[in-house]
Design an enzyme around this catalytic site. Sequence first.
Site, short mmCIF file in Angstrom:
data_model
loop_
_atom_site.label_atom_id
_atom_site.label_comp_id
_atom_site.label_asym_id
_atom_site.label_seq_id
_atom_site.Cartn_x
_atom_site.Cartn_y
_atom_site.Cartn_z
N ASP A 193 29.36 -8.83 33.06
CA ASP A 193 29.73 -10.14 33.60
C ASP A 193 30.97 -10.74 32.96
OD1 ASP A 193 28.01 -10.51 35.60
OD2 ASP A 193 26.62 -11.84 34.51
N HIS A 198 30.78 -23.62 18.91
CA HIS A 198 31.90 -24.34 19.52
C HIS A 198 32.10 -25.73 18.92
CE1 HIS A 198 31.43 -21.13 22.24
NE2 HIS A 198 30.60 -21.70 23.09
#
Length: 790
Positions: free
Chosen positions: A41, A272
């Site tokens: 993906d 993040h």
Amino acid sequence: MFVTVLLLLVTLCAQGGHGEEKVEAQRPGHVSVVIVGGTGDLAKKYLWQGFFELYVSQVGSGNTFSFYAGGLSPVDQATPVLFEILKAAFCLKHISEERCAVLKEQFLRLAQYRQLKTLEDYQELAKHIEKQLQEEGMAEAGRLFYLSVPAFAYADIADKINNSCRPTSGAWLRVVLEKPFGHDFRSAQVLASQLGNSLKDKEMYRIDHYLGKQVVSKILPFRIENKKFLDPIWNKYHIERMEIVLKETLDVKGRIAFYDQYGVIRDVLQNHMTEVMTLLTMQLPLNLSSSEEVAHNKLQILSSLLPLGKNQAVIGQYQAYKTEVQQELNKTKDHISVTPTFAAVLAHVDEAQYDGVPILLISGKMLDERVGYARILFKNDIFCLQNHNNIHCKPKQIVFYFGHGSLKYPAILVSKNLFKPALMDEWKEVTEHTDVSVLGLPISDYYVQTPTVQREAYAELIAHIFAGHKNSFISTENLLASWGLWTPLLNGLASSFPRIYPGGTDNEDLLDIRLKGNDISYNSEVVIISPDQMGGTSANNFQVMQGKYRSADMVSAWAEELVERLAADLQEAAEAAVREGGVFHLALSGGSTPLALFHRLVLHHFSFPWRNTHVWMVDERCVPLTELESNFHSLHDHLLQHVRIPYYNIHPMPVQLNQRLCVEEDGAALLYEKEINKLVNGSRFHFVLLGVGYDGHTASLFPGTKVDGHEESLVALTESPVKPHQRMSLTFSAINQAHQVSLLVMGKGKHELITQLSRMKDNPNKWPVTGVRPANGRLVWYIDYDALLG
Ligand SMILES: *[C@@H]1O[C@H](CO)[C@@H](O)[C@H](O)[C@H]1NC(C)=O
Ligand SMILES: *[C@@H]1O[C@H](CO)[C@@H](O)[C@H](O)[C@H]1NC(C)=O
Ligand SMILES: *[C@@H]1O[C@H](CO)[C@@H](O)[C@H](O)[C@H]1NC(C)=O
Ligand SMILES: *[C@@H]1O[C@H](CO)[C@@H](O)[C@H](O)[C@H]1NC(C)=O
């Protein structure tokens, strides 16, 4: 053979003189790119596009390429899949269509699929690369392996690469890894050491694709470029708070098998959002290109973050999650997952520059909008009586807008009441605005800049990897430091139940957050009363109960009310003493029980007469005051540093004299006693706060201590049965002379003790707490319902 074709084309293109971004590579030559998981993906969505852009940018650089997609499927099955993916690659806007078509065709010819399963497969690949180099008579520049596979396969693949695919000497090896890098500190450490067996630190590129987002990668350059404006205001005096927000509208349907083991904190906060937080708070590097300096400064800020406890986080889970888990994991209807899909965390940096500045990290699935940003909200000290549209009356803020949301494009926004920022390299100013508001301000109230060309994070990072710039990647040390911060919180939350939210705009104010000192909570209380709770035990019906315990006064309540009451009583005693003699002498115990009281005093008793209060220690462990185990250290952290008490009113026990700890000849006990005699009228403390241990000890007076031996002195060195053994303590003489002594006992664990003590005759040698008998003062027991009723 196709390489020759490429070289021809390269020459042609170079003459064309197009202005692609040139990325510097160390030594021109042949580069082999291997994407393991090359038909997956991520590869399909971002990686091949990123490598195509790299290829385009390298035309004319002297470098040549071959691209391999590796995977477990056989070649005949996977090859068509790969080419379907590659055909979707597109050129950025500044390249003409014809030229793009030529480049793409060339790119397709350089690519092939290879089965990469066994060590032999990797050896074959290596042979293939070497043969090709030889045939074409080319020098090798390097080999880039991108591991786009589940993390459990990393160590094995890294080992195979090390064993068979290292390039010839002089050429580089770079291996790119995707998160998750472990799911807690331990597992991250294990993975890091496994990888360390096969790869050198400089060969590993741990991707955090957030660092490739154009706005995120400009945070440090922005701070440096605008240093002259930011230096005076980038501190606790001017910053109201920092917010890092990542809202998503999607759910995690289809990914539950992965997600349920991770949850939002591991999925985005640990990586993040922590990265963005460090970029906002770290010390600016002198040399932005020096990845060592950047990593070092990041590590420094990570190590100065205050520990995150349960009171620094709230968690939620969208309503449908439960059913999705049951379906995807094939669980029964009574299966419950407590994995959070929403979290808000409050962090603080323990550095003078940011003292008390709240840093909020918020992310969740199934929220009302998709948006990501970091906002620095500044204090505004201007009060506008009228004319509220004046820019000076509005919020002062800098917004790093990652994308989506109302604005729809990535941008850096500076409200016009702050300053006009320098324009970033390869960015442009936006002056034509649609009618849109960003975080409470119309867009026209901001200076806005945005990248000239928008690029995907992956393309950006692939360019960095190729150039060998390690700045935008996570070093092992920083990774472990981040897990060190998050792991205790994750453990603390493991048994907490998340607040259930319906999803989308129906969430309304359910997930609104309130900051209270260092703590964070949901703003709206959702009280769920189950039928069996409503039956009503007697304790539920009254808040605070007064009574007698061991023939002394007793106050009892649920923990929170009990602490409230004790804090109020303490303040009353302080005010009375100050009215009478101008001073209040308070002796405090260590341990965890009084921490709730200290927090209460700090957050709710702003009128406490700290300026007239002297704080003494009931007891101390013989360790340096700077150590976590020290009672004074804890008192300092939880109370003293938060209140306005003069330094000369603070009296830690002198456990360390002549560079040694609690040595009899140094006379530390006597020294403390003299200080008490000198300052405390009649050596009578106004208020002594004590606790009681499971073995019945109080202060540091333990069972079997020769209590009588200390009858005369006020302070003594004692021995504890648990480490650290050596202690210094007030004696019964000191305690029993006090005006008031309070004994605070909380928690279910103390129920047995409280029951036993209620029947016990005084026997201070066996149960030291029974030796607490103020001669001319008052003794009050504060016992919470858990300890009293069990
Ligand atoms: C790689 O493999 C070799 C043996 O083939 C070994 O000596 C070395 O320690 C391994 N690790 C690194 C980082 O080179
Ligand atoms: C900054 O660091 C880079 C990379 O380490 C180095 O090449 C460069 O010379 C440094 N610049 C200065 C001014 O020190
Ligand atoms: C679900 O679990 C049951 C019982 O463990 C099993 O019989 C069934 O095959 C499972 N179904 C799926 C789709 O895994
Ligand atoms: C000290 O205590 C004595 C006796 O309790 C009292 O009479 C006297 O006023 C106190 N002195 C001060 C300065 O408070």
